[in-house]
Design an enzyme around this catalytic site. Structure first.
Site, PDB file in Angstrom:
ATOM      1  N   CYS A  56       7.244   7.677   1.682  1.00  0.00           N
ATOM      2  CA  CYS A  56       7.190   6.244   1.363  1.00  0.00           C
ATOM      3  C   CYS A  56       7.986   5.930   0.100  1.00  0.00           C
ATOM      4  O   CYS A  56       8.154   6.769  -0.788  1.00  0.00           O
ATOM      5  CB  CYS A  56       5.749   5.813   1.152  1.00  0.00           C
ATOM      6  SG  CYS A  56       4.767   5.784   2.658  1.00  0.00           S
ATOM      7  N   GLU A  58       7.102   4.086  -2.378  1.00  0.00           N
ATOM      8  CA  GLU A  58       6.286   4.189  -3.589  1.00  0.00           C
ATOM      9  C   GLU A  58       6.320   5.618  -4.138  1.00  0.00           C
ATOM     10  O   GLU A  58       6.402   5.832  -5.344  1.00  0.00           O
ATOM     11  CB  GLU A  58       4.833   3.796  -3.304  1.00  0.00           C
ATOM     12  CG  GLU A  58       4.640   2.345  -2.908  1.00  0.00           C
ATOM     13  CD  GLU A  58       4.571   2.175  -1.389  1.00  0.00           C
ATOM     14  OE1 GLU A  58       5.408   2.776  -0.667  1.00  0.00           O
ATOM     15  OE2 GLU A  58       3.693   1.427  -0.934  1.00  0.00           O
ATOM     16  N   CYS A  97       0.412   1.864   1.969  1.00  0.00           N
ATOM     17  CA  CYS A  97      -0.339   2.527   3.036  1.00  0.00           C
ATOM     18  C   CYS A  97      -1.477   3.342   2.425  1.00  0.00           C
ATOM     19  O   CYS A  97      -1.563   3.513   1.209  1.00  0.00           O
ATOM     20  CB  CYS A  97       0.591   3.418   3.867  1.00  0.00           C
ATOM     21  SG  CYS A  97       1.072   4.954   3.053  1.00  0.00           S
ATOM     22  N   CYS A 100      -0.373   6.229   0.175  1.00  0.00           N
ATOM     23  CA  CYS A 100       0.149   5.759  -1.106  1.00  0.00           C
ATOM     24  C   CYS A 100      -0.968   5.267  -2.008  1.00  0.00           C
ATOM     25  O   CYS A 100      -0.895   5.405  -3.228  1.00  0.00           O
ATOM     26  CB  CYS A 100       1.198   4.667  -0.902  1.00  0.00           C
ATOM     27  SG  CYS A 100       2.797   5.337  -0.383  1.00  0.00           S
TER      28      CYS A 100
HETATM   29 ZN   LIG Z   1       2.917   4.714   1.797  1.00  0.00          ZN
END
Ligand SMILES: [Zn+2]
Length: 140
Positions: A56, A58, A97, A100
Site C-alpha cells: 500500500c 501508506e 485498509c 495499514c
Molecule cells: Zn493499506
C-alpha cells in the site's frame, strides 16, 4: 468539516504523488505522511502480479520517512485514490485498509488520519478510533 491548511497540504502532496506516478492497475493510490519531526514524505502503492506482494501507498510513505529520517512518529497520514480511465470522479481521499490501520498504529498509536466522510468532504480522526481491539502480541 474543512481541513486545516496543514492537512490540506498533505492531501495535495498525496494527490501530486499519484498524479505524477499513476499507472492503471499498478499505481492508483498516493499517500503522504507528516512525521512528528515535521517532514512531509509521499509514496505510491506497488501493485504486483502476485497479489500478496502488493504494498500500500501508506506503507511506502512510512517506509520512506523511516529510511530518510528514522522513526520520528506519524503526526498525520492520508491516502488518495486515482480513478481508473473512464471512471467518474476525481482523485479523492480513501480510508486506510485494515493492514495499514495496524501498520500506522504500530508506528504511532496517536497518529491522525485524514479520512473521507462523504458529503462534507474529508475529516480527521485518530488511528485508535479506526482500530478498536487492535491485535497485540501476548498480554501487553
Ligand atoms: Zn493499506
Amino acid at each position: 468539516m474543512t481541513l486545516s491548511a496543514k492537512d490540506q497540504e498533505l492531501v495535495d502532496a498525496a494527490t501530486a504523488a499519484i498524479k505524477s506516478r499513476y499507472r492503471n492497475d499498478w499505481q492508483e493510490v498516493g499517500a503522504a505522511v507528516r512525521t512528528r519531526s515535521g517532514r512531509l514524505v509521499t509514496g505510491v502503492n506497488l501493485d504486483a502480479y502476485v497479489g500478496r506482494g502488493a504494498v500500500c501507498a501508506e506503507a511506502v510513505a512510512i517506509g520512506r520517512a523511516l529510511t530518510e529520517d528514522g522513526d520520528q512518529g506519524i503526526e498525520t497520514i492520508v491516502a488518495v485514490r486515482h480513478p481508473k480511465p473512464g471512471e467518474p470522479g476525481d482523485i479523492a481521499v480513501v480510508s486506510p485498509c485494515g493492514a495499514c490501520r495496524e501498520l500506522i498504529h504500530d508506528y504511532d498509536a496517536k497518529a491522525r488520519v485524514i479520512v473521507p466522510t462523504g458529503a462534507d468532504g474529508p475529516d480527521v480522526t485518530q488511528i485508535g478510533d479506526l482500530l478498536p481491539n487492535k491485535y497485540r502480541r501476548g498480554m501487553t
